[in-house]
Design an enzyme around this catalytic site. Structure first.
Site, PDB file in Angstrom:
ATOM      1  N   CYS A 164       0.808  -1.220   0.000  1.00  0.00           N
ATOM      2  CA  CYS A 164       0.000   0.000   0.000  1.00  0.00           C
ATOM      3  C   CYS A 164       0.844   1.274   0.000  1.00  0.00           C
ATOM      4  O   CYS A 164       0.298   2.371  -0.111  1.00  0.00           O
ATOM      5  CB  CYS A 164      -0.924  -0.005   1.210  1.00  0.00           C
ATOM      6  SG  CYS A 164      -1.791  -1.567   1.424  1.00  0.00           S
ATOM      7  N   HIS A 303      -2.977   8.107   5.510  1.00  0.00           N
ATOM      8  CA  HIS A 303      -3.170   6.761   4.970  1.00  0.00           C
ATOM      9  C   HIS A 303      -4.588   6.302   5.316  1.00  0.00           C
ATOM     10  O   HIS A 303      -5.284   5.760   4.466  1.00  0.00           O
ATOM     11  CB  HIS A 303      -2.122   5.816   5.528  1.00  0.00           C
ATOM     12  CG  HIS A 303      -2.113   4.473   4.881  1.00  0.00           C
ATOM     13  ND1 HIS A 303      -1.998   4.308   3.517  1.00  0.00           N
ATOM     14  CD2 HIS A 303      -2.216   3.219   5.399  1.00  0.00           C
ATOM     15  CE1 HIS A 303      -2.025   3.010   3.225  1.00  0.00           C
ATOM     16  NE2 HIS A 303      -2.165   2.334   4.348  1.00  0.00           N
ATOM     17  N   GLU A 314      -1.482   5.855  13.198  1.00  0.00           N
ATOM     18  CA  GLU A 314      -1.155   7.041  12.410  1.00  0.00           C
ATOM     19  C   GLU A 314      -1.438   8.317  13.205  1.00  0.00           C
ATOM     20  O   GLU A 314      -0.682   9.291  13.119  1.00  0.00           O
ATOM     21  CB  GLU A 314      -1.936   7.046  11.093  1.00  0.00           C
ATOM     22  CG  GLU A 314      -1.447   8.091  10.111  1.00  0.00           C
ATOM     23  CD  GLU A 314      -2.062   7.967   8.725  1.00  0.00           C
ATOM     24  OE1 GLU A 314      -1.609   8.702   7.828  1.00  0.00           O
ATOM     25  OE2 GLU A 314      -2.983   7.145   8.540  1.00  0.00           O
ATOM     26  N   LYS A 335      -9.786   7.923   1.491  1.00  0.00           N
ATOM     27  CA  LYS A 335     -10.202   6.523   1.345  1.00  0.00           C
ATOM     28  C   LYS A 335     -11.648   6.332   1.795  1.00  0.00           C
ATOM     29  O   LYS A 335     -12.271   5.313   1.464  1.00  0.00           O
ATOM     30  CB  LYS A 335      -9.275   5.586   2.121  1.00  0.00           C
ATOM     31  CG  LYS A 335      -7.892   5.407   1.512  1.00  0.00           C
ATOM     32  CD  LYS A 335      -7.076   4.375   2.292  1.00  0.00           C
ATOM     33  CE  LYS A 335      -5.698   4.159   1.676  1.00  0.00           C
ATOM     34  NZ  LYS A 335      -4.791   5.306   1.872  1.00  0.00           N
ATOM     35  N   HIS A 340      -9.671   1.667  -0.573  1.00  0.00           N
ATOM     36  CA  HIS A 340      -8.211   1.528  -0.529  1.00  0.00           C
ATOM     37  C   HIS A 340      -7.725   0.911  -1.833  1.00  0.00           C
ATOM     38  O   HIS A 340      -7.928  -0.266  -2.089  1.00  0.00           O
ATOM     39  CB  HIS A 340      -7.812   0.660   0.662  1.00  0.00           C
ATOM     40  CG  HIS A 340      -6.344   0.657   0.944  1.00  0.00           C
ATOM     41  ND1 HIS A 340      -5.411   1.201   0.088  1.00  0.00           N
ATOM     42  CD2 HIS A 340      -5.643   0.160   2.011  1.00  0.00           C
ATOM     43  CE1 HIS A 340      -4.199   1.036   0.600  1.00  0.00           C
ATOM     44  NE2 HIS A 340      -4.324   0.423   1.769  1.00  0.00           N
ATOM     45  N   PHE A 399       1.736  -3.151   4.059  1.00  0.00           N
ATOM     46  CA  PHE A 399       2.105  -4.445   4.625  1.00  0.00           C
ATOM     47  C   PHE A 399       3.605  -4.664   4.428  1.00  0.00           C
ATOM     48  O   PHE A 399       4.173  -4.302   3.394  1.00  0.00           O
ATOM     49  CB  PHE A 399       1.332  -5.573   3.931  1.00  0.00           C
ATOM     50  CG  PHE A 399      -0.116  -5.682   4.340  1.00  0.00           C
ATOM     51  CD1 PHE A 399      -0.651  -4.904   5.348  1.00  0.00           C
ATOM     52  CD2 PHE A 399      -0.957  -6.575   3.694  1.00  0.00           C
ATOM     53  CE1 PHE A 399      -1.976  -5.018   5.727  1.00  0.00           C
ATOM     54  CE2 PHE A 399      -2.299  -6.702   4.061  1.00  0.00           C
ATOM     55  CZ  PHE A 399      -2.803  -5.919   5.074  1.00  0.00           C
TER      56      PHE A 399
END
Length: 413
Positions: A164, A303, A314, A335, A340, A399
């Protein structure tokens, strides 16, 4: 050596809320949600019923039927976005040194749908009967390769695969490549088309996805009731250009990119560090890289995935880097509208960040209802608003522990 300055002179996008940049940005400004029931396959019997699909995309019309069949959907998205970017920029490679023009386009999963289909074909007809286009259409780097072929850019062409964070890494790497003197022009960004039964099933089994059947309560970043992200698809491509090169051809300049930070949590395959320290370090590096102070930043495109761990981590990262200034920052997640887009997310969100600076507009985090004390920032709830923006960050966390942060400055000629 004095660092060269780098600006954004073209942008293109294919997203769940629009087939180009103007459509997508207008939808984001109006708080349009691109999440709906899955139509690309029959999800009957599966736990996840919603996705953020690209709607109305016609590859046969864009590329011709024969050529479209030789490309994965992720490559089609990237090529469509790259065409828009080049047209928007007015840049023509014929008037430049093509070996000083490069391409960096990320994809996290590439042509996973092609792999699924060809596996079924191999089982049915024999493994030597799979399509000769299986490998060259399905590998992750082929979007970058096809963009290079069509654009005629002969410099470095590569594909960071960092889940991502890939789209952000692509833009940041391209920025440094120009700034450090290796190129004058770079097409960069990310693309993804992984809305398939296997991919969605895989994310479902690891409990990463929301199983809500209500599009208004599925992708809800920073909300206390968030329960997983919603998969999206699409592409975002930016043209980055060395400033003097852009000025010499009288190019339209959207914004200046001034900083980039990249780190790794080195902690867990999928979970971020709970204190957000890896993401914090990426933001701190981006600020230092751009010579900016924390109080210079007005907006962060987070994010913001709508998972419990990401959004809390975050938030902690933002507080670590910005201290008391964190309370004055706007920190929203687009998002909530696009879902996403995995490897495309960082690039599309970089585009939205650039446009937020250009227009002086803060995109909302839509469908926000239940505040979470662990996410107690100004998330621009439900309604976007005008603001005087000079400096903004765009964050991506992937990830594997990959963290990336991009720093943009409002362009003032």
């Amino acid at each position: 050596m004095e660092r060269r300055r780098v600006v954004v002179t073209g942008m293109g996008a294919v997203t769940p809320v629009g087939l180009n940049v103007p459509e997508s940005w207008n939808a984001v400004r109006s708080g349009t949600c691109g999440i709906a029931p899955i139509t690309q396959y029959d999800p009957a019997g599966m736990k996840v019923q919603l996705a953020a699909e690209v709607k109305g995309f016609q590859p046969d019309e864009l590329f011709g039927k024969a050529e479209a069949r030789r490309m994965g959907r992720f490559t089609q998205f990237a090529l469509a976005a790259a065409r828009e970017t080049l047209a928007d920029s007015g840049f023509q490679v014929e008037n430049a040194n093509p070996r000083r023009c490069g391409v960096i386009v990320s994809s996290g999963i590439g042509g996973i749908g092609i792999t699924e289909n060809e596996h079924d074909r191999g089982l049915e007809k024999g493994w030597d009967r799979v399509s000769p286009f299986f490998i060259p259409s399905g590998i992750c780097n082929m979007a970058a390769g096809r963009v290079s072929i069509e654009s005629g850019f002969q410099g470095m062409s590569t594909c960071p695969v960092t889940a991502c964070a890939g789209g952000t890494n692509a833009v940041g790497d391209a920025f440094h490549y120009i700034r450090d003197g290796y190129a004058e022009v770079m097409l960069c960004g990310g693309t993804e088309a992984a809305l398939t039964p296997l991919a969605v099933g895989g994310f479902t089994s690891m409990k990463a996805l929301s199983q809500s059947t209500d599009p208004n309560r599925a992708s809800i970043p920073f909300d206390a009731e968030r329960n997983g992200f919603v998969m999206g698809e699409g592409a975002g491509i930016l043209l980055l250009e060395e400033l003097e090169h852009a000025l010499a051809r009288n190019a339209k300049i959207y914004a200046e990119i001034t900083g980039y930070g990249a780190t790794c949590d080195a902690y867990h395959m999928t979970a971020p560090r709970p204190d957000g320290s890896g993401g914090a370090e990426a933001m701190a590096i981006a600020l230092a890289d751009g010579g900016a102070k924390p109080e210079d930043v007005d907006y962060i495109n987070a994010h913001g995935t709508s998972t419990q761990l990401n959004d809390a981590g975050e938030t902690a990262a933002v507080k670590t880097v910005f201290g008391s200034h964190a309370a004055k920052l706007a920190v929203s997640s687009t998002k909530s509208m696009t879902g996403h887009m995995l490897g495309a997310a960082g690039a599309v969100e970089a585009i939205f960040t650039v446009l937020a600076l250009r227009d002086g507009f803060l995109p909302a985090t839509i469908h926000y209802q239940v505040p979470d004390p662990a996410c107690d920032l100004d998330v621009v709830p439900n309604q976007g608003r005008a603001a005087d923006l000079r400096c903004a960050l765009s964050n991506s966390l992937g990830f594997g522990g990959h963290n990336g942060s991009l720093l943009f400055q409002k362009w003032e000629a």
